[in-house]
Design a protein around this motif. Structure first.
Motif, PDB file in Angstrom:
ATOM      1  N   GLU A 101      19.797 -27.236   3.607  1.00 23.30           N
ATOM      2  CA  GLU A 101      21.200 -27.460   3.244  1.00 23.30           C
ATOM      3  C   GLU A 101      21.416 -27.477   1.736  1.00 23.30           C
ATOM      4  O   GLU A 101      22.341 -26.860   1.216  1.00 23.30           O
ATOM      5  N   THR A 102      20.573 -28.192   1.013  1.00 21.88           N
ATOM      6  CA  THR A 102      20.789 -28.361  -0.431  1.00 21.88           C
ATOM      7  C   THR A 102      19.995 -27.375  -1.272  1.00 21.88           C
ATOM      8  O   THR A 102      20.310 -27.151  -2.444  1.00 21.88           O
ATOM      9  N   GLY A 153      14.901 -28.884   9.680  1.00 18.17           N
ATOM     10  CA  GLY A 153      15.911 -28.566   8.684  1.00 18.17           C
ATOM     11  C   GLY A 153      15.322 -28.219   7.328  1.00 18.17           C
ATOM     12  O   GLY A 153      15.975 -28.396   6.293  1.00 18.17           O
TER      13      GLY A 153
END
Length: 572
Positions: free
Chosen positions: A287-288, A275
């Protein structure tokens, strides 16, 4: 580049141009010998007067005057005159392996061939048919030579690129505001040739760093200039790219610009599965978008679940899998080496005396050092039994006299086309170590070359197989052999495989080292030094050994002196 190397290259060019223009053979040899002596002399030419210059072996009054002229004016007028007489393309023809200056001039005068491209066209169209001295075999050799030249392209030997990169890094590190500076790319991976040089830096004054970079004396052309990346070309045609990154991105940038493309693909795949996103700008949470870590290279690898991987291994040749299993090798380093088993003196084709070479080896902190001058089979060296035995007495007198260093008397034997070597067993028994190498008949078919090398290994007095593939990078291809059969013979007979550290050889190549390891072969990393400065070439051999995944215990000249000497004696 040292001024000695610059002048050596100019004298070498002068010799080539003399040969092309029909100069007397003895005069050509004089300049060739002087070129080697000047490049290999440890004293800086800039600090020498006329007497000092003439004190260098093979440098007489005329050559000393040319050196002084270059040091004073930056050029040699007689060299410039020769350059003006010969088309550049004809000089380029002589870079083709097997094509000497005389034949290059025949091609130019008889067929108007003035470039490598023109020669390739002539070979394709059959324009050389009927030209004396250019039969079918010669045409085949020329085609092969052109192929070698094209493969080399603008790539330069590891040693040339390393000296240039270290000069650049040192100059940029001295610029105010430079916090970190290092080279990356294939050079950091210790590839045997380098196509271009990647330099990374961090600085709070990037503009000043870029300005200093483009103003370096070696810059021939500024290809592109920017705030974070600038590219230049040196006088030799080598491209150097400088990238300035923020300190917090240093580790990610160093990792990205060091790894081979294949290695980087693998590490990015690992990041994706976790990820994450890995780039030269850092390691990010997908994601961030938050930057996780990038300041230190080992932190980047750690976040990917990997230990730090030594740069020479970053080729996607199994290092990722080994790292995941916790099985990366404890690679040999230069500090592990306790001695050199292959060197030369001025008794054969070396440039320095035996005492000078021994003293220089002792300065390096060696426990032992072997001198291995050429044997009689290399006729041009004019070696005799008497000269060899006289040297042995000198060696015995020096043994233990320099900081307790053991001095071993050896020889570099010539492997004949049938696998025989120079001296009979009774004479060879008197040497402490025997290196055997191929110096001729490089084009033997694979079957014959394999038999030749295996027979040499089966000689009980041959301890080390020297520069086994006989390649000269960019000039001569490796010989053809069934290498697994040769390596099996080395393992069976206890013959050590050499990794020759000369930047023009780096032989055994890394891919062969990895194959040989599977047979349980032992290795020696030697310099094949022909002058005092050549002893420092050891680091290139160590880099090649690292690329071959070697640990210290697999290399016999990392062993203590007593253990090594016992091994050599037991081999007999």
């Amino acid at each position: 580049m040292r001024v000695n190397d610059e002048v050596g290259a100019l004298l070498d060019e002068y010799a080539d141009l003399l040969a092309i223009t029909g100069g007397e053979a003895f005069k050509v040899r004089v300049y060739q010998k002087a070129a080697r002596s000047v490049a290999g002399d440890p004293a800086d030419l800039v600090g020498l007067d006329d007497a000092g210059l003439r004190g260098i072996p093979n440098v007489g009054r005329s050559i000393a005057a040319k050196i002084e002229e270059y040091l004073t004016t930056g050029s040699i007028h007689e060299l410039e005159e020769l350059r003006a007489r010969i088309p550049v393309g004809v000089r380029q023809l002589t870079l083709i392996p097997t094509l000497g200056p005389k034949k290059a001039m025949v091609l130019y005068h008889e067929r108007g061939i003035d470039s490598v491209e023109a020669l390739a066209r002539a070979l394709d169209t059959g324009s050389l048919h009927g030209l004396a001295g250019f039969g079918a075999k010669t045409e085949e050799n020329l085609r092969h030579g052109i192929e070698i030249l094209h493969k080399a392209g603008r790539r330069v030997p590891l040693g040339t690129a390393m000296e240039l990169a270290e000069t650049i890094v040192a100059d940029l590190s001295a610029v105010a505001g430079c916090e970190s500076c290092a080279f990356a790319g294939s050079l950091r991976r210790m590839r045997d040739t380098v196509g271009d040089i990647d330099v990374l830096a961090t600085s709070d004054r990037p503009a000043a760093l870029m300005k200093a970079f483009v103003e370096l004396p070696l810059v021939e052309q500024v290809i592109a200039a920017g705030d974070t990346k600038t590219s230049i070309r040196t006088g030799s045609g080598l491209q150097v790219d400088l990238r300035v990154v923020p300190p917090e991105d240093w580790g990610a940038a160093l990792q990205y610009f060091t790894g081979s493309r294949a290695h980087n693909i693998r590490t990015r795949e690992i990041a994706v599965h976790a990820g994450l996103k890995l780039s030269e700008y850092g390691l990010f949470d997908v994601e961030t978008g938050a930057k996780i870590v990038s300041a230190a290279e080992d932190e980047v690898y750690a976040r990917l679940g990997l230990p730090w991987i030594p740069p020479p291994l970053r080729e996607d040749s199994g290092e990722i899998e080994a790292a995941l299993r916790g099985e990366l090798p404890d690679l040999v380093t230069e500090a592990d080496v306790r001695g050199d088993l292959h060197t030369h003196t001025d008794l054969s084709d070396g440039l320095a005396s035996l005492p000078d070479m021994v003293a220089a080896a002792a300065v390096r902190g060696y426990s032992y050092y072997a001198v291995t001058d050429h044997a009689p089979g290399l006729a041009m060296q004019r070696m005799t039994d008497e000269k060899t035995l006289a040297q042995r007495e000198q060696v015995r007198a020096l043994d233990g006299r320099c900081g307790g260093m053991r001095v071993l008397h050896g020889t570099e034997l010539n492997i004949d086309p049938d696998g025989g070597v120079d001296w009979p067993g009774g004479f060879l028994a008197g040497f402490d170590v025997c290196v055997a190498s191929v110096h001729s008949h490089f084009d033997q078919p694979s079957e014959l070359m394999t038999r030749r090398l295996v027979r040499a290994c089966e000689n009980p007095y041959v301890d080390v197989l020297g520069h086994p593939t006989a390649r000269q990078i960019g000039r001569r291809p490796p010989v053809e052999a069934d290498w697994d059969e040769v390596f099996a013979a080395c393992a069976r007979t206890g013959t050590v495989l050499e990794i020759d550290s000369s930047p023009d050889r780096l032989d055994l190549p890394a891919e062969h080292i990895r194959r040989a390891r599977r047979h349980g072969v032992r290795f020696a990393v030697d310099t094949d030094a022909h002058a005092v400065p050549h002893l420092a070439h050891l680091r290139y051999g160590i880099g090649t050994a690292q690329r071959g995944w070697l640990a210290p215990g697999e290399i016999v000249n990392t062993w203590p002196a007593d253990e090594l000497i016992a091994f050599l004696r037991a081999h007999r």
